[in-house]
Design an enzyme around this catalytic site. Structure first.
Site, PDB file in Angstrom:
ATOM      1  N   GLU A 257      43.643  36.563  42.693  1.00  0.00           N
ATOM      2  CA  GLU A 257      43.942  35.560  43.725  1.00  0.00           C
ATOM      3  C   GLU A 257      44.145  34.174  43.122  1.00  0.00           C
ATOM      4  O   GLU A 257      45.041  33.431  43.532  1.00  0.00           O
ATOM      5  CB  GLU A 257      42.829  35.520  44.779  1.00  0.00           C
ATOM      6  CG  GLU A 257      42.723  36.777  45.625  1.00  0.00           C
ATOM      7  CD  GLU A 257      43.841  36.914  46.649  1.00  0.00           C
ATOM      8  OE1 GLU A 257      44.698  36.024  46.716  1.00  0.00           O
ATOM      9  OE2 GLU A 257      43.849  37.922  47.378  1.00  0.00           O
TER      10      GLU A 257
ATOM     11  N   ARG B 152      47.758  32.334  43.497  1.00  0.00           N
ATOM     12  CA  ARG B 152      47.753  31.146  44.363  1.00  0.00           C
ATOM     13  C   ARG B 152      47.759  29.853  43.557  1.00  0.00           C
ATOM     14  O   ARG B 152      48.551  28.958  43.810  1.00  0.00           O
ATOM     15  CB  ARG B 152      46.537  31.174  45.290  1.00  0.00           C
ATOM     16  CG  ARG B 152      46.491  32.371  46.217  1.00  0.00           C
ATOM     17  CD  ARG B 152      45.444  32.201  47.293  1.00  0.00           C
ATOM     18  NE  ARG B 152      45.060  33.479  47.886  1.00  0.00           N
ATOM     19  CZ  ARG B 152      44.608  33.624  49.128  1.00  0.00           C
ATOM     20  NH1 ARG B 152      44.482  32.585  49.910  1.00  0.00           N
ATOM     21  NH2 ARG B 152      44.263  34.821  49.582  1.00  0.00           N
TER      22      ARG B 152
ATOM     23  N   ASP C  31      50.288  47.427  45.963  1.00  0.00           N
ATOM     24  CA  ASP C  31      51.557  46.777  46.304  1.00  0.00           C
ATOM     25  C   ASP C  31      52.226  45.954  45.218  1.00  0.00           C
ATOM     26  O   ASP C  31      53.303  46.287  44.726  1.00  0.00           O
ATOM     27  CB  ASP C  31      51.382  45.932  47.580  1.00  0.00           C
ATOM     28  CG  ASP C  31      50.161  45.015  47.544  1.00  0.00           C
ATOM     29  OD1 ASP C  31      49.542  44.871  46.479  1.00  0.00           O
ATOM     30  OD2 ASP C  31      49.831  44.435  48.599  1.00  0.00           O
TER      31      ASP C  31
ATOM     32  N   GLU D 224      54.210  39.516  55.203  1.00  0.00           N
ATOM     33  CA  GLU D 224      55.009  40.567  54.553  1.00  0.00           C
ATOM     34  C   GLU D 224      56.223  41.016  55.363  1.00  0.00           C
ATOM     35  O   GLU D 224      57.290  41.290  54.796  1.00  0.00           O
ATOM     36  CB  GLU D 224      54.112  41.767  54.224  1.00  0.00           C
ATOM     37  CG  GLU D 224      53.132  41.525  53.089  1.00  0.00           C
ATOM     38  CD  GLU D 224      51.935  40.690  53.512  1.00  0.00           C
ATOM     39  OE1 GLU D 224      51.281  40.101  52.637  1.00  0.00           O
ATOM     40  OE2 GLU D 224      51.654  40.622  54.736  1.00  0.00           O
TER      41      GLU D 224
END
Length: 633
Positions: A265, A269, A393, A527
């Site tokens: 993360e 980010r 993903d 998404e």
């Protein structure tokens, strides 16, 4: 795209005083030691050490000994006696006379130091508490000033990639421009609310109107929303807001915090956000901060296989994995979603990237599929669970994007992507009884007919990877992308709020509908809109703009509150309750993809930019700039 494992948890609670403690407001003062008493304790310890050294020095005048010169290390202010070992020197055998002289010299120096320490202590004890405090503060300031003077090592000069299409993108048609202006207004409401109620915190609680953070950022206040939103602000022409964010980063963004954070993360980010802000604006501070943060993440790679831990403490460098992950495994979508950012860090610093793909290439894969779990100690797969949604993903996304970002020179990444997609299509992609194409999840030899909101990004991925696919399958993959976009739109359209659930099933007569209560929520995820945008770019079919506008209106109607935007707990309820979290990715991704959907194609053209999994654009590294070796994360 975040994984389900990383869904925001409630903020960490701050311990409160018990009623008994609260009734004694003076108890902290009674427990506080005075500065003088603390100083006396330190001095007594020092005196004990000195006298210990004085009285317990071994008297080995009758024996020869090996002098290891340890006084150079233990008492660095004493000059090494003649013949002692200096750093890098040899161990010297002293004779008795030399040793006696050395011993007496050492004793005299300790005695002199002892006298000097006592004298300094007497002088300190004569000073008032305020004087001592002032002296301590002066010393602190001096140390900080010295550290500032040293500063970080300068980064090597490298040519700036040519950046094109970073602003404007006027769509031309007045009605489309009006929709785009509405998205900008939504962005301004989200940002202004965060600026007013959560500034400096990672995220915002828009109903409670206060800051919020999740376990992915530990207990730190690192301004995740600021870093995540910067490039969206820049693209939308909100330059005053961008400048406010830049000033906060220059003055407050500190990575030396005692906080255990998610490597994945923080990479997508923070490093992604800082790099994108650097390339868009040219401001060096963003590049410097990105490199500093990357150095803080590197200890996570100290595992037997080089597969990183899921979490690392930014201060101590200690890493570990999520307790729930299969037998202490690392997660495919996490360690497989580092390549884009680290290749750019390699370009900017000259330091090489780690080669995670090389390990994966050597491993057997059940049915050609990549399981979601890999043990970083043994290099073996965990439980055989494969998903193109959460946990898996962005691994597949980054294989394709590594090839695109390398100016299509990283052919190893492209082949790995093509092989993975072929296995996914064979084993995971099915058509429902109602004719909807969906991507299921493979669990221990069984296909679960369920698709997550996170999986909906794959429609855009198939479209993006259509050009360059083997065996003239470009048309096939573009069509597959369109079918996934249609299925995901149905998951929105079949709800009361016209917002998609977290997960939806395709069995028992129900299709594209959530069954469990804990799968009916919508947390401002991007998404589906991401896939609409990619499909619009490659087909210009107006239905994608229409679907995107439906989603934007639903978000504005049901998720907007006076203090920002909030997720909702049940998209099938006409009276939804809020989760009271404005996710940082709402500003980084959801609103950015909507803005791009209603802009012309010359804003962030896909020939020049590749978006990381948090929608942070990174420029294609052209061959003329710096050839990148194939392989890497």
């Amino acid at each position: 795209m975040t994984t389900p494992a990383l869904l925001p948890l409630s903020g960490r609670r701050i311990p409160t005083l018990s009623p008994g403690a609260a009734s004694f407001p003076h108890h902290r003062a009674t427990l506080r030691l005075s500065e003088k008493f603390i100083l006396l304790l330190i001095l007594s310890a020092f005196i004990t050490l000195c006298f210990g050294a004085f009285f317990f020095l071994p008297d080995n005048s009758k024996h020869k000994r090996f002098d290891l010169g340890l006084e150079d290390v233990l008492i660095p202010h004493i000059e090494a006696p003649k013949g002692a070992k200096h750093p890098g020197g040899q161990v010297v055998i002293h004779g008795q006379g030399d040793h006696d002289e050395h011993r007496h010299s050492l004793r005299d120096k300790i005695r002199a130091d002892h006298e000097r320490a006592l004298q300094e202590a007497k002088e300190k004890l004569r000073k008032s508490r305020d004087e001592l405090r002032a002296e301590i503060q002066t010393e602190k300031s001096k140390v900080l000033e010295d550290l500032k003077k040293e500063g970080p090592k300068p980064l090597p000069p490298v040519p700036m990639p040519k950046v094109v299409g970073v602003n404007d993108g006027d769509p031309g048609e007045p009605d489309i421009k009006e929709k785009r202006d509405k998205i900008r207004e939504m962005m301004k409401h989200a940002w202004d609310s965060y600026r007013q109620y959560g500034w400096g915190h990672n995220e915002l609680k828009p109903l409670a109107k206060k800051g919020h953070s999740t376990n992915i950022f530990g207990n730190s206040q690192m301004g995740a929303t600021i870093v995540d939103a910067l490039d969206s602000l820049y693209m939308m022409g909100l330059h005053d807001e961008f400048k406010d964010g830049q000033e906060w980063i220059e003055q407050n963004l500190d990575f030396s915090v005692n906080a255990e954070v998610s490597v994945f993360e923080v990479n997508i980010r923070f490093i992604g956000g800082l790099l994108a802000a650097y390339y868009l604006s040219g401001q060096e501070v963003f590049k410097v901060k990105a490199v500093q943060l990357a150095e803080k993440l590197l200890p996570a790679f100290n595992t037997p296989t080089g597969i990183p831990w899921a979490m690392v403490n930014l201060k101590s460098g200690v890493g570990r994995n999520w307790g729930w992950a299969s037998a202490g495994s690392s997660i495919l979508a996490e360690f497989g979603t580092l390549h884009m950012e680290f290749v750019h860090l390699t370009y900017l610093t000259g330091n090489p990237v780690m080669h995670i793909r090389k390990l994966l290439a050597k491993m057997d894969r059940p049915n050609g599929l990549y399981p979601n779990y890999l043990n970083p100690r043994t290099g073996r797969w965990g439980q055989h669970h494969t998903s193109v949604g959460g946990l898996g993903d962005s691994f597949y996304e980054y294989l394709l994007k590594a090839w695109l970002m390398s100016d299509k020179t990283d052919t190893e990444a492209r082949k790995t992507y093509d092989d993975a997609i072929e296995a996914i299509e064979r084993h995971l992609i099915r058509k429902s009884n109602g004719g909807l194409t969906f991507i299921g999840e493979w669990k221990n030899g069984h296909l679960e007919r369920k698709m997550g909101h996170l999986t909906c990004f794959a429609g855009g991925m198939f479209a993006l990877g259509a050009d360059g696919s083997p065996d003239d399958k470009a048309g096939h993959y573009l069509q597959l992308g369109a079918e996934i976009a249609h299925t995901c739109h149905e998951s929105y359209d079949r709800t009361v709020l016209k917002l998609g659930p977290e997960a939806f099933k395709f069995d028992s007569g129900l299709e594209a509908v959530a069954v469990r209560q804990n799968e009916k929520y919508y947390i401002l995820r991007p998404e589906v809109i991401e896939t609409y945008w990619y499909m619009w770019r490659f087909t210009h079919d107006p239905k994608y703009r229409q679907w995107g506008w439906e989603a934007a209106q639903a978000i504005d109607k049901y998720c907007r509150v006076s203090g920002g935007f909030s997720g909702v707990k049940d998209v099938y309820s006409s009276n939804p309750t809020y989760d009271d979290v404005q996710q940082s990715f709402f500003l980084a991704e959801t609103l950015k993809y909507l803005y791009l959907l209603f802009s012309s194609d010359d804003l962030m053209p896909l020939e020049s930019w590749v978006f990381n999994t948090e929608a942070h654009p990174l420029p294609v590294l052209r061959r003329a700039l710096r050839p990148l070796q194939s392989g890497g994360h």
